[in-house]
Scaffold this motif. Structure first.
Motif, mmCIF file in Angstrom:
data_model
loop_
_atom_site.group_PDB
_atom_site.id
_atom_site.type_symbol
_atom_site.label_atom_id
_atom_site.label_comp_id
_atom_site.label_asym_id
_atom_site.label_seq_id
_atom_site.Cartn_x
_atom_site.Cartn_y
_atom_site.Cartn_z
ATOM 1 N N GLY A 197 3.436 10.938 -4.060
ATOM 2 C CA GLY A 197 2.507 9.900 -4.497
ATOM 3 C C GLY A 197 3.097 8.517 -4.341
ATOM 4 N N ASN A 257 -10.824 -11.574 -14.578
ATOM 5 C CA ASN A 257 -11.802 -11.135 -13.579
ATOM 6 C C ASN A 257 -12.301 -9.724 -13.851
ATOM 7 O OD1 ASN A 257 -9.059 -10.470 -12.873
ATOM 8 N ND2 ASN A 257 -9.817 -9.693 -10.928
ATOM 9 N N PHE A 258 -11.609 -8.999 -14.754
ATOM 10 C CA PHE A 258 -12.096 -7.670 -15.149
ATOM 11 C C PHE A 258 -12.991 -7.749 -16.385
ATOM 12 C CE2 PHE A 258 -8.391 -6.713 -12.589
ATOM 13 C CZ PHE A 258 -8.798 -5.600 -11.854
ATOM 14 N N VAL A 266 -7.770 5.778 -9.174
ATOM 15 C CA VAL A 266 -8.802 5.256 -10.073
ATOM 16 C C VAL A 266 -9.905 6.287 -10.283
ATOM 17 C CG1 VAL A 266 -10.576 3.475 -10.292
ATOM 18 C CG2 VAL A 266 -8.280 2.849 -9.553
ATOM 19 N N PRO A 305 -12.465 -10.233 -7.064
ATOM 20 C CA PRO A 305 -13.215 -9.042 -7.492
ATOM 21 C C PRO A 305 -12.360 -8.174 -8.417
ATOM 22 C CG PRO A 305 -12.480 -8.815 -5.214
ATOM 23 C CD PRO A 305 -12.121 -10.210 -5.647
ATOM 24 N N ALA A 306 -13.038 -7.444 -9.283
ATOM 25 C CA ALA A 306 -12.338 -6.572 -10.225
ATOM 26 C C ALA A 306 -11.970 -5.269 -9.528
ATOM 27 C CB ALA A 306 -13.223 -6.313 -11.444
ATOM 28 N N ASP A 307 -10.844 -5.265 -8.849
ATOM 29 C CA ASP A 307 -10.389 -4.090 -8.105
ATOM 30 C C ASP A 307 -9.260 -3.430 -8.885
ATOM 31 O OD1 ASP A 307 -9.268 -2.251 -6.398
ATOM 32 O OD2 ASP A 307 -9.395 -3.540 -4.615
ATOM 33 N N LEU A 308 -9.612 -2.419 -9.667
ATOM 34 C CA LEU A 308 -8.631 -1.790 -10.552
ATOM 35 C C LEU A 308 -7.491 -1.152 -9.760
ATOM 36 C CD1 LEU A 308 -7.861 -1.112 -13.459
ATOM 37 C CD2 LEU A 308 -9.274 0.947 -13.296
ATOM 38 N N GLY A 309 -7.839 -0.497 -8.676
ATOM 39 C CA GLY A 309 -6.806 0.146 -7.855
ATOM 40 C C GLY A 309 -5.776 -0.859 -7.373
ATOM 41 N N ILE A 325 1.379 5.962 -9.655
ATOM 42 C CA ILE A 325 0.126 5.227 -9.863
ATOM 43 C C ILE A 325 -1.064 6.188 -9.756
ATOM 44 C CG2 ILE A 325 -1.303 3.311 -9.058
ATOM 45 C CD1 ILE A 325 1.355 2.217 -7.757
ATOM 46 N N ASP A 336 4.698 -4.376 -5.276
ATOM 47 C CA ASP A 336 5.825 -3.567 -4.814
ATOM 48 C C ASP A 336 5.602 -2.094 -5.130
ATOM 49 O OD1 ASP A 336 7.510 -5.460 -3.673
ATOM 50 O OD2 ASP A 336 8.167 -6.137 -5.656
ATOM 51 N N THR A 337 5.312 -1.312 -4.132
ATOM 52 C CA THR A 337 5.168 0.133 -4.355
ATOM 53 C C THR A 337 6.033 0.866 -3.353
ATOM 54 O OG1 THR A 337 3.344 0.308 -2.807
ATOM 55 C CG2 THR A 337 2.765 -0.087 -5.114
ATOM 56 N N TRP A 338 6.297 2.120 -3.627
ATOM 57 C CA TRP A 338 6.925 2.993 -2.646
ATOM 58 C C TRP A 338 6.266 4.357 -2.725
ATOM 59 C CZ3 TRP A 338 9.040 1.794 -7.313
ATOM 60 C CH2 TRP A 338 9.514 2.829 -8.109
ATOM 61 N N THR A 339 6.317 5.031 -1.622
ATOM 62 C CA THR A 339 5.589 6.296 -1.547
ATOM 63 C C THR A 339 6.556 7.452 -1.332
ATOM 64 O OG1 THR A 339 3.639 5.174 -0.712
ATOM 65 C CG2 THR A 339 3.772 7.532 -0.308
ATOM 66 N N VAL A 340 6.362 8.486 -2.106
ATOM 67 C CA VAL A 340 7.156 9.708 -1.951
ATOM 68 C C VAL A 340 6.282 10.719 -1.229
ATOM 69 C CG1 VAL A 340 8.310 11.590 -3.181
ATOM 70 C CG2 VAL A 340 8.468 9.235 -4.038
ATOM 71 N N TYR A 349 4.383 5.050 -6.008
ATOM 72 C CA TYR A 349 5.005 4.631 -7.261
ATOM 73 C C TYR A 349 5.167 3.120 -7.317
ATOM 74 C CZ TYR A 349 6.485 9.465 -8.152
ATOM 75 O OH TYR A 349 6.506 10.803 -8.388
ATOM 76 N N ARG A 350 5.299 2.632 -8.526
ATOM 77 C CA ARG A 350 5.758 1.266 -8.737
ATOM 78 C C ARG A 350 6.614 1.281 -9.995
ATOM 79 N NH1 ARG A 350 1.275 -2.813 -10.739
ATOM 80 N NH2 ARG A 350 3.119 -3.911 -11.472
ATOM 81 N N LEU A 382 -5.040 -3.712 -8.742
ATOM 82 C CA LEU A 382 -4.250 -4.188 -9.881
ATOM 83 C C LEU A 382 -3.133 -3.200 -10.207
ATOM 84 C CD1 LEU A 382 -3.843 -6.132 -12.351
ATOM 85 C CD2 LEU A 382 -5.274 -4.532 -13.628
ATOM 86 N N LEU A 383 -3.501 -1.928 -10.271
ATOM 87 C CA LEU A 383 -2.509 -0.929 -10.654
ATOM 88 C C LEU A 383 -1.386 -0.838 -9.620
ATOM 89 C CD1 LEU A 383 -4.723 1.961 -12.114
ATOM 90 C CD2 LEU A 383 -3.878 -0.116 -13.215
ATOM 91 N N HIS A 384 -1.716 -1.047 -8.367
ATOM 92 C CA HIS A 384 -0.683 -0.959 -7.329
ATOM 93 C C HIS A 384 0.248 -2.166 -7.339
ATOM 94 C CE1 HIS A 384 -2.840 2.492 -5.838
ATOM 95 N NE2 HIS A 384 -1.864 2.708 -4.975
ATOM 96 N N GLY A 385 -0.272 -3.336 -7.618
ATOM 97 C CA GLY A 385 0.574 -4.519 -7.626
ATOM 98 C C GLY A 385 1.146 -4.807 -6.253
#
Lengths: 351, 638
Positions: B253, B301-302, B440, A334-338, B437, A345-349, B255-256, A340-343
């Motif tokens: 927030g 897929n987009f 959306v 599915p086209a899940d933009l969120g 990030i 490896d993320t970290w949260t502040v 980040y990546r 995709l943007l997260h990928g």
């Protein structure tokens, strides 16, 4: 790298293009613009033939697009009451490719000339044919540059004296049909502008073909190269010179007096009376080698000119395949933009 | 000593005087710059990339800058074959990959020779001694082994480590051949540096196992080499000090880490989603833009179609053809490709169709410096076509900012039906930084309306009858009943769009096309002047945002106020730019070209802007801009 089997069914060239609710006439395809070719130009004949032919397809006019490059013939779209783009020199196949990929519901036609398609746009032409984009390419070949007023073109005969070659051209010309076949074209045809029936038949088959269809049209330029194809227009001469091929039919001409036979790796012309009936070549539009040999039988001096459909074979089109890849990708993920943007490896502040 | 301006901490990566620290000392730093340098085949980009991910996972702010040759495999061990990766990580928000390394890891003599001049006195130098053979030394012009005399140890803190030997030793029992084992020495270096800077290791081990999933023995070898490097630091005591750089206090927030080219590709994906249009990328591979094609080709897929055309011209032709058909047409290239696309950009200006042209700038002219950065395509973007052919121009200022810049380019293209040139550059494209990030839901709505009805007083459809506010013409896509029309490169009659050779009409249309671009709504430029007392304004655009911003911080720290304005929009300029400029006594414009923005500003605002330029294929250093700004500020105060 492995090839992906897309499993596309063989379709007609017009599948996906909506059909008209009412019967159409040639005049429905005439735009309100005044046609401005020179009096006696072969382009008029082709324009009339196309305007008379299109109603027989029964497509919605708004789903037909003509894309052209630069040159006399490239004014064509202005005169058609369809969508159209008069683009830049040599680039029509590239622009039409993008359009065809984006829009499966359109019947896209490219109008080009010997200079536009074979000189400045040669690269786009061969790659479009190789990809087999579902485009119908009408190549008006008058063997001269008309719009720039009379320089030799890539199809002009060697030694031709023109404004830019007062001592004769040094260039060896292209044989457009051989070139197209060498570029892996799946459909190649040829017609003479004055032969309305022959041209219409080639157009009909081209329209039905799914993939790139190159139609070379010998077209007279009355101003800068008048009479270039006159020998093909004189009934008696034409009978001896024009070899019209039809898929599944033995190749004979001159009222049956002459026939095409095999000679070495190529073809030759013989008197029908001198050869056994089984030696007369039967045209097979699926046979690339035969198509190529037929293209070589056509000589620059028009001593023999093959017309009709040289090759007509099915191969997956680029645009169908490109759309299929997108559809398969959509089905798989599915086209899940969120996401995709997260990928990964993320970290949260924290706040 | 190089200092980016941190939280008032000691000079970054401040080297300790040898012998004053006991083994096990842990020193806290606010920022460190590490440069990994080796042969093109040594895997320096991967090593740097992994260290970056570790820093990101740890929560540091960071910025990276790869630097590699255009040749895929230049002759081994030579100066042209040196590849490096510089990484700056800190406990505060940094703006650049750092001027100079605090730590240089040199995998061979060529890497040492090519990079040692950038290492400040007292800096840490870690050398892989195994490559310092007579042959390799001669290859790069060392008469004697620099590791054997005192020249280096007098100036730097030198750590000689036989990385290849140690790696081979660590992999002895794996059954891997010597040659294969030796190739893992970059992971040894990574392990050692990870130990020195207290970096987390799980991410790298997981990464290696995933990357080499199909070759488990190679994966295991790399993990072993990585651990061997770590253990070497832990056990040998030759490294007395280790360093800690605390996580940065970034905004709240998620980040990546992201490179400019990836962010740009994501921006295009988002533009497709936010506009509801299919995206067609028509393009041709070219350094340093190809990664945009690679990235977008993964996201079909987009509703994204990527078309690798036969040449640059066909790429943009297909994009424009797709736009004509109602898709969002995009093409991506670098400077030489823009030159080839110029005629089609002109056609898009004439046909007034949306089109995004991405130019990831590199050193020019001609083939120039394919892998090095430059900002010298601004005037090409602005004027590089026949006739009066105005286009909108936007530029991202950092890797992560490429995402927003792509969305902005799409907005302008779709609202105003115009080609938009998006000027990224090699430094942004390959550099990376943390990216907050976006949600959306917060992305802009880019939805468009296609024409569906006749619009003219006579009940017909006029393709060039404009929206009175935006001056955009209707977007009537083929397949729309009753709106059949023809467009093309010939001059159009105002309104009807029919071919027109009328002199007055041409004059009118030329001015109208210009007015449309001039009237594009763009946000005002913001001025960064914390004290409000600056008399000098520095104006930049594109990737120089980092160095200019860092330099501005430095001079302010020295008590000299300076204002910084950075332009996202190069055409049209923000409406307030003239006012902003007029508020300052002097304006200085640093650029990686010979003064292209300065030329435009001088022409438009009649301002005697000082143009500071450099074209070395490398980003500005904050320290050089600091001096430049300080000189101008002093000149104004005198």
């Amino acid at each position: 790298m492995t090839a992906t089997e897309l499993g596309l069914p063989a379709l007609g060239g017009l599948v996906g293009v909506p059909t008209a609710d009412e019967p159409q006439k040639a005049k429905d395809y005439k735009s309100d613009q005044e046609v401005r070719w020179c009096p006696g130009c072969g382009d008029y004949v082709v324009l009339n033939a196309v305007q008379s032919f299109l109603p027989t397809l029964g497509l919605k006019r708004e789903n037909i697009v003509f894309v052209s490059g630069i040159g006399c013939s490239s004014r064509f779209p202005y005169y058609m009451n369809t969508y159209g783009m008069h683009s830049i020199h040599g680039r029509a196949p590239a622009i039409a490719t993008g359009l065809a990929v984006a829009r499966p519901d359109l019947s896209v036609w490219v109008v080009t000339g010997d200079g536009d398609a074979l000189s400045i746009g040669g690269n786009h032409l061969i790659h479009t044919l190789r990809r087999n984009v579902n485009l119908k390419i009408l190549l008006f070949n008058n063997r001269i540059y008309g719009l720039t007023k009379g320089q030799y073109s890539p199809t002009s005969e060697e030694g031709k004296v023109t404004k830019s070659t007062p001592l004769g051209s040094l260039d060896h010309p292209f044989n457009p049909v051989s070139l197209a076949l060498g570029a892996e074209a799946t459909f190649v045809g040829r017609a003479v502008d004055s032969d309305r029936a022959g041209l219409t038949e080639v157009l009909r088959q081209a329209a039905e073909h799914r993939g790139s269809a190159l139609v070379e049209i010998y077209q007279n330029c009355p101003i800068f190269n008048d009479g270039a194809f006159d020998v093909l227009k004189d009934a008696e001469e034409a009978s001896r010179r024009i070899i019209n091929v039809v898929h599944g039919q033995p190749i004979t001409f001159g009222g049956g007096d002459y026939a095409v036979v095999r000679e070495g790796f190529g073809l030759a012309v013989a008197k029908t009376a001198d050869v056994a009936p089984e030696d007369v070549v039967v045209h097979d539009a699926e046979d690339l080698n035969l198509a190529f040999a037929l293209s070589r039988l056509s000589t620059q001096d028009l001593q023999h000119t093959v017309t009709g459909v040289f090759r007509n074979t099915a191969r997956t089109t680029y645009d169908d395949a490109a759309r299929e890849q997108v559809e398969q990708a959509k089905a798989a993920k599915p086209a899940d933009l969120g996401a995709l943007l997260h990928g990964k490896d993320t970290w949260t502040v924290a706040g | 000593m190089t200092t980016d301006v941190g939280n008032g901490a000691a000079p970054a990566g401040s080297p300790d005087k040898a012998g004053t620290d006991k083994a096990g000392t842990v020193r806290k730093l606010d920022r460190v710059v590490i440069r990994f340098a080796g042969d093109s085949g040594d895997g320096m980009q991967l090593t740097g990339d992994r260290f970056t991910s570790e820093a990101a996972a740890f929560g540091n702010d960071l910025a990276t800058q790869p630097n590699f040759p255009a040749e895929i495999r230049a002759p081994q061990g030579t100066l042209p074959g040196v590849s490096s990766f510089q990484l700056h990580f800190a406990d505060y928000d940094i703006l650049t990959p750092g001027d100079r390394p605090d730590v240089l890891v040199a995998m061979n003599p060529a890497a040492l020779k090519a990079n040692i001049d950038d290492l400040p006195k007292g800096g840490i130098l870690i050398v892989n001694t195994d490559e310092f053979t007579k042959r390799n030394l001669v290859k790069v012009g060392y008469a004697a082994d620099p590791l054997e005399d005192n020249s280096l140890t007098e100036t730097y803190q030198v750590h000689k480590v036989a990385m290849a030997t140690l790696t081979i030793g660590a992999l002895e029992n794996t059954g891997l051949g010597k040659k294969d084992a030796e190739r893992a020495k970059n992971m040894f270096a990574l392990g050692l540096l990870s130990w020195m800077y207290h970096r987390p290791t799980e991410g790298t081990e997981r990464f290696l196992r995933e990357k080499f999933a199909k070759k488990p023995d190679i994966a295991e070898a790399n993990v072993l080499a990585f651990r061997a490097g770590w253990n070497y630091g832990e056990t040998t005591e030759s490294f007395a000090v280790t360093y800690e750089v605390a996580p940065a206090k970034l905004n709240q927030g998620t980040y990546r880490q992201i490179t400019g080219n990836t962010a740009l590709a994501y921006g295009i994906v988002a533009a497709g989603q936010q506009s509801g249009l299919p995206v067609v990328l028509g393009t041709y591979p070219i350094t340093p833009a190809s990664d945009i094609l690679h990235e977008l080709s993964k996201h079909k897929n987009f509703g994204i179609t990527t078309l690798q055309a036969e040449d640059e011209i066909a790429g943009i032709g297909a994009a424009l053809g797709a736009s004509y058909g109602g898709a969002l047409g995009v093409t991506s290239t670098s400077g030489p490709g823009v030159a080839l696309k110029s005629e089609t950009i002109g056609l898009a200006v004439m046909t007034e169709l949306p089109l995004i042209v991405i130019d990831v700038q590199r050193g020019g002219p001609s083939t120039g410096l394919p892998t090095k950065t430059e900002q010298a395509d601004l005037l090409q973007a602005m004027f590089g076509r026949n006739g009066e052919s105005p286009v909108a121009i936007v530029a991202p200022q950092s890797p992560a900012d490429c995402f927003d810049a792509a969305l902005e380019a799409a907005r302008i293209a779709l609202v105003y039906r115009t080609p938009v040139l998006l000027l990224s550059d090699g430094a942004i494209a390959n550099g990376s930084e943390p990216w907050l990030i976006p949600d959306v839901e917060d992305l802009p709505d880019l939805s468009v309306t296609f024409a569906t009805e006749p619009n003219a007083p006579d009940g017909t459809f006029w393709p060039y009858l404009r929206d009175p506010e935006t001056l955009a013409r209707p977007w009537a896509v083929p397949g729309t009943a009753g709106l059949q029309h023809r467009i093309g490169g010939l001059e159009k009659a105002d309104g009807t769009g029919n071919i027109s050779y009328d002199p007055a009409n041409h004059d009118h249309m030329v001015r109208l096309r210009q007015r449309k671009i001039d009237g594009i709504e763009v946000p005002d430029v913001e001025v960064d002047d914390p004290s409000g007392e600056a008399r000098v304004l520095v104006i930049g655009w594109g990737s120089s945002y980092g160095p200019i911003g860092a330099a501005a911080r430095r001079v302010r720290k020295l008590g000299m106020p300076v204002a910084h304005a950075h332009l996202r929009h190069l055409n049209p300029f923000p409406k307030n730019l003239g006012d902003v400029i007029s508020r300052y006594d002097r304006v200085i414009v640093p650029e990686m070209n010979l003064g292209q923005l300065a030329l435009l500003l001088r022409a438009k605002y009649l301002v005697d802007a000082i143009s500071y330029t450099k074209v070395q294929g490398l980003p500005f250093k904050a320290e050089e801009l600091q001096d430049v700004l300080a000189d101008v500020i002093k000149g104004v105060s005198e």
